[in-house]
Write a protein that holds these residues in place. Structure first.
Motif, short mmCIF file in Angstrom:
data_model
loop_
_atom_site.label_atom_id
_atom_site.label_comp_id
_atom_site.label_asym_id
_atom_site.label_seq_id
_atom_site.Cartn_x
_atom_site.Cartn_y
_atom_site.Cartn_z
N LEU A 20 0.86 -1.19 0.00
CA LEU A 20 0.00 0.00 0.00
C LEU A 20 0.89 1.23 0.00
O LEU A 20 1.92 1.25 0.69
CB LEU A 20 -0.89 0.00 1.25
CG LEU A 20 -1.95 -1.12 1.32
CD1 LEU A 20 -2.54 -1.21 2.72
CD2 LEU A 20 -3.06 -0.89 0.29
N VAL A 48 7.89 3.48 14.24
CA VAL A 48 7.17 2.79 15.33
C VAL A 48 8.10 1.75 15.98
O VAL A 48 8.65 0.90 15.27
CB VAL A 48 5.88 2.12 14.81
CG1 VAL A 48 5.14 1.42 15.96
CG2 VAL A 48 4.98 3.13 14.10
N ASN A 91 -6.38 3.11 17.91
CA ASN A 91 -5.04 3.51 18.33
C ASN A 91 -5.24 4.64 19.35
O ASN A 91 -6.31 5.24 19.43
CB ASN A 91 -4.23 3.99 17.13
CG ASN A 91 -2.79 4.23 17.50
OD1 ASN A 91 -2.19 3.44 18.23
ND2 ASN A 91 -2.22 5.34 17.03
C1 HEM Z 1 1.44 4.48 13.56
C2 HEM Z 1 -0.53 5.29 9.23
C3 HEM Z 1 -2.63 0.96 9.29
C4 HEM Z 1 -0.38 -0.01 13.42
C5 HEM Z 1 1.15 5.04 12.35
C6 HEM Z 1 1.66 6.29 11.87
C7 HEM Z 1 1.10 6.51 10.66
C8 HEM Z 1 0.25 5.41 10.37
C9 HEM Z 1 1.32 7.71 9.73
C10 HEM Z 1 2.66 7.23 12.59
C11 HEM Z 1 4.07 6.80 12.26
C12 HEM Z 1 5.08 7.85 12.69
O1 HEM Z 1 5.47 7.86 13.87
O2 HEM Z 1 5.49 8.66 11.85
C13 HEM Z 1 -1.29 4.20 8.90
C14 HEM Z 1 -2.06 4.09 7.69
C15 HEM Z 1 -2.63 2.87 7.69
C16 HEM Z 1 -2.23 2.21 8.92
C17 HEM Z 1 -2.19 5.17 6.60
C18 HEM Z 1 -3.53 2.32 6.62
C19 HEM Z 1 -3.22 1.30 5.89
C20 HEM Z 1 -2.19 0.31 10.41
C21 HEM Z 1 -2.58 -1.02 10.76
C22 HEM Z 1 -1.95 -1.32 11.92
C23 HEM Z 1 -1.15 -0.15 12.30
C24 HEM Z 1 -3.54 -1.91 9.99
C25 HEM Z 1 -2.09 -2.63 12.65
C26 HEM Z 1 -1.19 -3.24 13.27
C27 HEM Z 1 0.25 1.14 13.84
C28 HEM Z 1 0.89 1.29 15.14
C29 HEM Z 1 1.39 2.58 15.19
C30 HEM Z 1 1.08 3.20 13.92
C31 HEM Z 1 0.98 0.23 16.24
C32 HEM Z 1 2.07 3.27 16.39
C33 HEM Z 1 0.99 4.10 17.06
C34 HEM Z 1 1.29 4.66 18.44
O3 HEM Z 1 1.96 4.03 19.26
O4 HEM Z 1 0.76 5.75 18.74
N1 HEM Z 1 0.30 4.51 11.41
N2 HEM Z 1 -1.41 3.06 9.63
N3 HEM Z 1 -1.33 0.82 11.36
N4 HEM Z 1 0.37 2.30 13.14
FE1 HEM Z 1 -0.50 2.65 11.37
#
Ligand code: HEM
Length: 339
Positions: A168, A198, A227
């Motif tokens: 993606l 992350v 989240n």
């Molecule tokens: C954090 C986008 C799907 C798990 C993030 C971040 C972005 C993001 C931009 C912040 C990263 C940074 O620090 O710069 C997206 C987008 C998704 C998506 C556009 C759509 C496909 C998922 C899915 C999971 C996931 C399906 C499932 C495991 C996480 C986790 C974090 C994170 C665990 C850290 C969040 C925290 O501790 O606050 N994501 N994500 N993401 N994402 Fe995603």
């Protein structure tokens, strides 16, 4: 009963944002256990929690609608680049217009209506006094580009992911209330690339498993995940671009003000396959609840204390909580009988 949108409150400067008793009750509290760890936490996006719940409808329109739309307008006026769509994402943007207009008009007929005669569509948004006729698929028939147009009328940030080569790519989005990440920086990146910062999750294989699951999601079977983080003051726009305006606020938390100053920030994220473009629509619907409102629910207060107390150090640092995490745990401990 769903509470109607109330008058505009602010997410900056004087921070007049507040939650009604009904909004507190329907807050999507994210902790199902006393310990929080990263996981592939996805479930079908089906109605849950009954009438008025945050999970009742595909898109949740609540009492903060007018405030969030006014805040989005401010961010976009200041930084139009917070809405971005690469040229190959045009069809995906129209997919999103259709998905949102169909679901809002079906779920909230008092506020939104859509009539369609072939490609000639009439859209009315009574909350924002918008009434337009346009030709579906023809961007010149709308007053602004389709992603911008629809994004200004629905709560939550949206990203559109192009799917190719089994991956993606973050090729479009309208992101005005991110939890410390930048659309401009992440634009064009792949799933593992934009998740680069992350901690822990990469080595635990979480992103590998999540991506396999995501690319197989079919049309009509949306999934959701939650989240969360903590934010100082009821600030929606905690973007890196504006770090100079909010970063220092982390040092302003004291034992006296922690209850009113620190907010649990929850994102209900929904992934939905788009029918024409095969893109994935990713919505990030943000809810803010001050700790002093949160602890009015005794079960939440106990669970929140335990989840915060046992939070791994790398997550405390990554989520930007280092300066005030101890103050939060101390404050919450008074509500935990086992403490
Ligand atoms: C954090 C986008 C799907 C798990 C993030 C971040 C972005 C993001 C931009 C912040 C990263 C940074 O620090 O710069 C997206 C987008 C998704 C998506 C556009 C759509 C496909 C998922 C899915 C999971 C996931 C399906 C499932 C495991 C996480 C986790 C974090 C994170 C665990 C850290 C969040 C925290 O501790 O606050 N994501 N994500 N993401 N994402 Fe995603």
């Amino acid at each position: 009963m769903r509470v109607a949108p109330k008058d505009i409150q602010s997410f900056r400067d004087d921070f007049t944002y507040s939650n009604s008793a009904e909004a507190i009750e329907r807050f999507p509290f994210p902790f199902a256990e006393d310990e929080y760890r990263y996981s592939v936490n996805m479930e079908p996006h089906l109605p849950k929690g009954g009438e008025g719940s945050a999970f009742e409808k595909f898109l949740d329109i609540d009492e903060h609608y007018l405030s969030e739309m006014a805040e989005r307008q401010k961010v976009l006026n200041d930084m139009p680049q917070r809405c971005l769509a690469m040229p190959h994402m045009d069809l995906a943007c129209w997919d999103m217009v259709e998905r949102i207009m169909l679901s809002l008009s079906a779920d909230y007929p008092d506020y939104f209506s859509l009539t369609r005669e072939g490609d000639l569509w009439s859209w009315e948004n009574k909350l924002l006094n918008i009434k337009d006729q346009f030709t579906f698929g023809d961007s010149s028939s709308l007053p602004m580009p389709p992603l911008d147009y629809i994004g200004r009328q629905v709560q939550g940030d949206f990203a559109l992911l192009d799917q190719r080569e089994g991956d993606l790519f973050l090729d479009a989005g309208i992101i005005t209330c991110p939890a410390d990440w930048s659309l401009a920086f992440d634009a064009g990146m792949s799933f593992k690339e934009w998740h680069g910062p992350v901690p822990m999750a990469h080595s635990e294989g979480i992103f590998e498993r999540a991506l396999k699951y995501l690319i197989a999601i079919p049309v009509g079977k949306p999934v959701r995940r939650l989240n969360w983080t903590l934010t100082v003051n009821a600030r929606m726009d905690t973007s890196p671009e504006k770090y100079h305006e909010w970063g220092h606020e982390r040092a302003s938390v004291t034992p006296e003000n922690v209850g009113e100053k620190v907010y649990l920030r929850v994102e209900v994220q929904v992934l939905d396959r788009m029918p024409r473009s095969n893109a994935m629509m990713f919505s990030i619907r943000t809810y803010l609840l001050s700790l002093e409102d949160l602890v009015t629910n005794k079960e939440w207060a106990v669970r929140m204390h335990r989840a915060m107390k046992t939070l791994p150090e790398p997550l405390i640092n990554y989520k930007g909580l280092t300066r005030f995490h101890g103050t939060v745990v101390d404050y919450l401990s008074q509500f935990d009988p086992l403490n």
